[in-house]
Write a protein that holds these residues in place. Structure first.
Motif, PDB file in Angstrom:
ATOM      1  N   ALA A 125       0.900  -1.154  -0.041  1.00 15.15           N
ATOM      2  CA  ALA A 125       0.034  -0.044   0.011  1.00 15.15           C
ATOM      3  C   ALA A 125       0.934   1.213   0.304  1.00 15.15           C
ATOM      4  O   ALA A 125       1.881   1.639   1.206  1.00 15.15           O
ATOM      5  N   ALA A 126       0.530   2.134  -1.013  1.00 10.14           N
ATOM      6  CA  ALA A 126       1.404   3.376  -1.397  1.00 10.14           C
ATOM      7  C   ALA A 126       0.818   4.720  -1.223  1.00 10.14           C
ATOM      8  O   ALA A 126      -0.952   4.797  -1.348  1.00 10.14           O
ATOM      9  N   SER A 127       1.813   5.253  -0.137  1.00 12.37           N
ATOM     10  CA  SER A 127       0.601   6.462   0.060  1.00 12.37           C
ATOM     11  C   SER A 127       1.922   8.312  -0.307  1.00 12.37           C
ATOM     12  O   SER A 127       3.191   7.742  -0.633  1.00 12.37           O
ATOM     13  N   GLY A 128       1.177   9.014  -0.588  1.00 14.06           N
ATOM     14  CA  GLY A 128       2.121  10.583  -0.279  1.00 14.06           C
ATOM     15  C   GLY A 128       2.257  10.867  -1.444  1.00 14.06           C
ATOM     16  O   GLY A 128       2.715  12.220  -1.637  1.00 14.06           O
ATOM     17  N   ARG A 129       2.121  10.239  -2.625  1.00 13.48           N
ATOM     18  CA  ARG A 129       2.716  10.516  -4.340  1.00 13.48           C
ATOM     19  C   ARG A 129       1.524   9.674  -4.937  1.00 13.48           C
ATOM     20  O   ARG A 129       1.052   9.226  -4.154  1.00 13.48           O
ATOM     21  N   THR A 130       0.714  10.655  -6.095  1.00 13.52           N
ATOM     22  CA  THR A 130       0.034  10.103  -6.988  1.00 13.52           C
ATOM     23  C   THR A 130       0.923   8.511  -6.975  1.00 13.52           C
ATOM     24  O   THR A 130       1.978   8.825  -7.811  1.00 13.52           O
ATOM     25  N   PHE A 131      -0.291   7.439  -7.160  1.00 11.53           N
ATOM     26  CA  PHE A 131       0.267   5.590  -6.767  1.00 11.53           C
ATOM     27  C   PHE A 131       0.743   6.059  -9.210  1.00 11.53           C
ATOM     28  O   PHE A 131       1.700   4.785  -8.863  1.00 11.53           O
ATOM     29  N   SER A 132       0.172   6.550  -9.444  1.00 14.36           N
ATOM     30  CA  SER A 132      -0.145   6.189 -10.773  1.00 14.36           C
ATOM     31  C   SER A 132       0.509   6.667 -11.536  1.00 14.36           C
ATOM     32  O   SER A 132       1.453   6.596 -11.626  1.00 14.36           O
ATOM     33  N   ARG A 133       2.401   7.732 -10.860  1.00 12.09           N
ATOM     34  CA  ARG A 133       3.303   7.637 -11.216  1.00 12.09           C
ATOM     35  C   ARG A 133       4.725   7.522 -10.525  1.00 12.09           C
ATOM     36  O   ARG A 133       5.658   7.271 -10.886  1.00 12.09           O
ATOM     37  N   ILE A 134       4.219   5.903 -10.040  1.00 13.11           N
ATOM     38  CA  ILE A 134       5.119   4.752  -9.174  1.00 13.11           C
ATOM     39  C   ILE A 134       5.118   4.147  -9.872  1.00 13.11           C
ATOM     40  O   ILE A 134       4.641   3.130 -10.348  1.00 13.11           O
ATOM     41  N   THR A 135       7.092   3.717 -11.020  1.00  5.86           N
ATOM     42  CA  THR A 135       7.015   2.016 -11.098  1.00  5.86           C
ATOM     43  C   THR A 135       7.508   0.941  -9.442  1.00  5.86           C
ATOM     44  O   THR A 135       8.309   1.802  -8.724  1.00  5.86           O
ATOM     45  N   VAL A 136       6.880   0.312  -9.311  1.00  7.24           N
ATOM     46  CA  VAL A 136       7.184  -0.394  -8.211  1.00  7.24           C
ATOM     47  C   VAL A 136       7.800  -1.821  -8.424  1.00  7.24           C
ATOM     48  O   VAL A 136       7.878  -2.140  -9.484  1.00  7.24           O
ATOM     49  N   THR A 146      11.799 -18.621   0.397  1.00  8.69           N
ATOM     50  CA  THR A 146      11.952 -17.922   1.694  1.00  8.69           C
ATOM     51  C   THR A 146      12.966 -16.368   2.371  1.00  8.69           C
ATOM     52  O   THR A 146      13.896 -16.451   1.946  1.00  8.69           O
ATOM     53  N   ALA A 147      12.445 -15.470   2.470  1.00  7.80           N
ATOM     54  CA  ALA A 147      13.249 -14.527   2.611  1.00  7.80           C
ATOM     55  C   ALA A 147      12.222 -13.181   3.520  1.00  7.80           C
ATOM     56  O   ALA A 147      10.820 -13.530   2.863  1.00  7.80           O
ATOM     57  N   VAL A 148      12.723 -12.534   3.758  1.00 10.98           N
ATOM     58  CA  VAL A 148      11.905 -10.838   3.710  1.00 10.98           C
ATOM     59  C   VAL A 148      11.415  -9.887   2.010  1.00 10.98           C
ATOM     60  O   VAL A 148      12.966 -10.037   1.747  1.00 10.98           O
ATOM     61  N   TYR A 149      10.188 -10.129   1.749  1.00 11.60           N
ATOM     62  CA  TYR A 149      10.043  -9.035   0.939  1.00 11.60           C
ATOM     63  C   TYR A 149       9.682  -8.265   1.344  1.00 11.60           C
ATOM     64  O   TYR A 149       8.766  -7.252   1.682  1.00 11.60           O
ATOM     65  N   TYR A 150      10.546  -6.805   0.144  1.00  7.19           N
ATOM     66  CA  TYR A 150      10.924  -5.254  -0.368  1.00  7.19           C
ATOM     67  C   TYR A 150       9.610  -5.059  -1.008  1.00  7.19           C
ATOM     68  O   TYR A 150      10.098  -5.486  -2.252  1.00  7.19           O
ATOM     69  N   CYS A 151       8.655  -4.133  -0.888  1.00  9.81           N
ATOM     70  CA  CYS A 151       7.736  -3.011  -1.654  1.00  9.81           C
ATOM     71  C   CYS A 151       9.030  -1.749  -1.822  1.00  9.81           C
ATOM     72  O   CYS A 151       9.599  -1.354  -1.113  1.00  9.81           O
ATOM     73  N   ALA A 152       9.087  -1.929  -3.553  1.00 10.54           N
ATOM     74  CA  ALA A 152       9.652  -0.776  -3.848  1.00 10.54           C
ATOM     75  C   ALA A 152       9.486   0.227  -4.661  1.00 10.54           C
ATOM     76  O   ALA A 152       8.477  -0.363  -5.011  1.00 10.54           O
ATOM     77  N   ALA A 153       9.961   1.913  -4.428  1.00  9.33           N
ATOM     78  CA  ALA A 153       8.815   2.604  -5.610  1.00  9.33           C
ATOM     79  C   ALA A 153       9.884   3.670  -6.131  1.00  9.33           C
ATOM     80  O   ALA A 153      10.705   4.503  -5.173  1.00  9.33           O
ATOM     81  N   ASP A 154       9.759   3.882  -7.678  1.00 10.06           N
ATOM     82  CA  ASP A 154      10.218   4.854  -8.430  1.00 10.06           C
ATOM     83  C   ASP A 154      10.047   5.825  -9.022  1.00 10.06           C
ATOM     84  O   ASP A 154       8.964   5.001  -9.570  1.00 10.06           O
ATOM     85  N   VAL A 155       9.637   6.895  -8.583  1.00  7.94           N
ATOM     86  CA  VAL A 155       8.503   7.858  -9.601  1.00  7.94           C
ATOM     87  C   VAL A 155       9.153   7.646 -11.411  1.00  7.94           C
ATOM     88  O   VAL A 155       9.896   8.149 -11.359  1.00  7.94           O
ATOM     89  N   LEU A 156       8.260   7.561 -11.952  1.00  5.45           N
ATOM     90  CA  LEU A 156       8.483   7.244 -13.053  1.00  5.45           C
ATOM     91  C   LEU A 156       9.252   7.127 -13.626  1.00  5.45           C
ATOM     92  O   LEU A 156       9.609   7.467 -14.777  1.00  5.45           O
ATOM     93  N   GLY A 157       9.955   6.238 -12.869  1.00  7.12           N
ATOM     94  CA  GLY A 157      11.143   5.296 -13.580  1.00  7.12           C
ATOM     95  C   GLY A 157      10.232   4.413 -14.643  1.00  7.12           C
ATOM     96  O   GLY A 157       9.558   3.463 -14.977  1.00  7.12           O
ATOM     97  N   PRO A 158      11.381   4.011 -15.343  1.00  8.04           N
ATOM     98  CA  PRO A 158      11.342   2.501 -16.651  1.00  8.04           C
ATOM     99  C   PRO A 158      10.971   1.170 -15.908  1.00  8.04           C
ATOM    100  O   PRO A 158      10.873   0.195 -16.808  1.00  8.04           O
ATOM    101  N   GLY A 159      11.370   1.344 -14.497  1.00  7.62           N
ATOM    102  CA  GLY A 159      10.955  -0.373 -14.363  1.00  7.62           C
ATOM    103  C   GLY A 159      12.839  -0.866 -14.431  1.00  7.62           C
ATOM    104  O   GLY A 159      13.484  -1.018 -15.702  1.00  7.62           O
ATOM    105  N   SER A 160      13.011  -1.411 -13.685  1.00 12.06           N
ATOM    106  CA  SER A 160      15.322  -1.890 -13.358  1.00 12.06           C
ATOM    107  C   SER A 160      14.669  -3.569 -12.117  1.00 12.06           C
ATOM    108  O   SER A 160      14.319  -2.994 -11.136  1.00 12.06           O
ATOM    109  N   SER A 161      16.065  -3.692 -12.178  1.00  9.79           N
ATOM    110  CA  SER A 161      16.291  -4.813 -11.833  1.00  9.79           C
ATOM    111  C   SER A 161      17.194  -4.387 -10.777  1.00  9.79           C
ATOM    112  O   SER A 161      17.225  -4.858  -9.961  1.00  9.79           O
ATOM    113  N   LYS A 162      17.736  -3.255 -10.634  1.00  4.82           N
ATOM    114  CA  LYS A 162      18.680  -2.275  -9.703  1.00  4.82           C
ATOM    115  C   LYS A 162      18.809  -1.739  -8.673  1.00  4.82           C
ATOM    116  O   LYS A 162      17.142  -0.983  -8.819  1.00  4.82           O
TER     117      LYS A 162
END
Length: 124
Positions: free
Chosen positions: A23-34, A91-107
């Motif tokens: 769940a994201a908050s603080g910026r327009t989600f439609s501009r966020i690459t997840v 098995t791991a801890v899974y993290y969500c990350a956001a890149d505003v207007l990003g192109p999509g990346s594995s880095k």
């Protein structure tokens, strides 16, 4: 600023499924690459999947391709990682990350904001 909160982790047996949400908050989600990443004990944080803000491009790590599906719901400001046919090596801890207007990346360096993570444990 973007705040991210993951949920849905837990303990499952091999072959079962889990659905993680971010769940994201603080910026327009439609501009966020997840992006989703995971980190197992003693290992580096590794890429799992990403979905661009346009919704047009999805990337998956080879290790999860065909088993995991990443989607987004801009109206609810959430992304969902559906994980099927889970294996003990997932098995791991899974993290969500956001890149505003990003192109999509594995880095992971490309992502500006991170959640606190949710634990996924897959037993034999």
């Amino acid at each position: 600023q973007v705040q991210l909160v993951e949920s849905g982790g837990g303990l499952v047996q091999a072959g079962e499924s889990l659905r993680l949400s971010c769940a994201a908050s603080g910026r327009t989600f439609s501009r966020i690459t997840v992006g989703w990443f995971r980190q197992a004990p003693g290992k580096e944080r590794e890429f799992v999947a990403s979905l661009t803000w346009t919704g047009r491009s999805t990337l998956y790590a080879d290790s999860v391709k065909g088993r995991f599906t990443l989607s987004r719901d801009n109206a609810k400001s959430t992304s969902t990682l559906q994980m099927n046919s889970l294996k003990p090596e997932d098995t791991a801890v899974y993290y969500c990350a956001a890149d505003v207007l990003g192109p999509g990346s594995s880095k992971k360096e490309e992502y500006e904001y991170w959640g606190q993570g949710t634990q996924v444990t897959v037993s034999n």
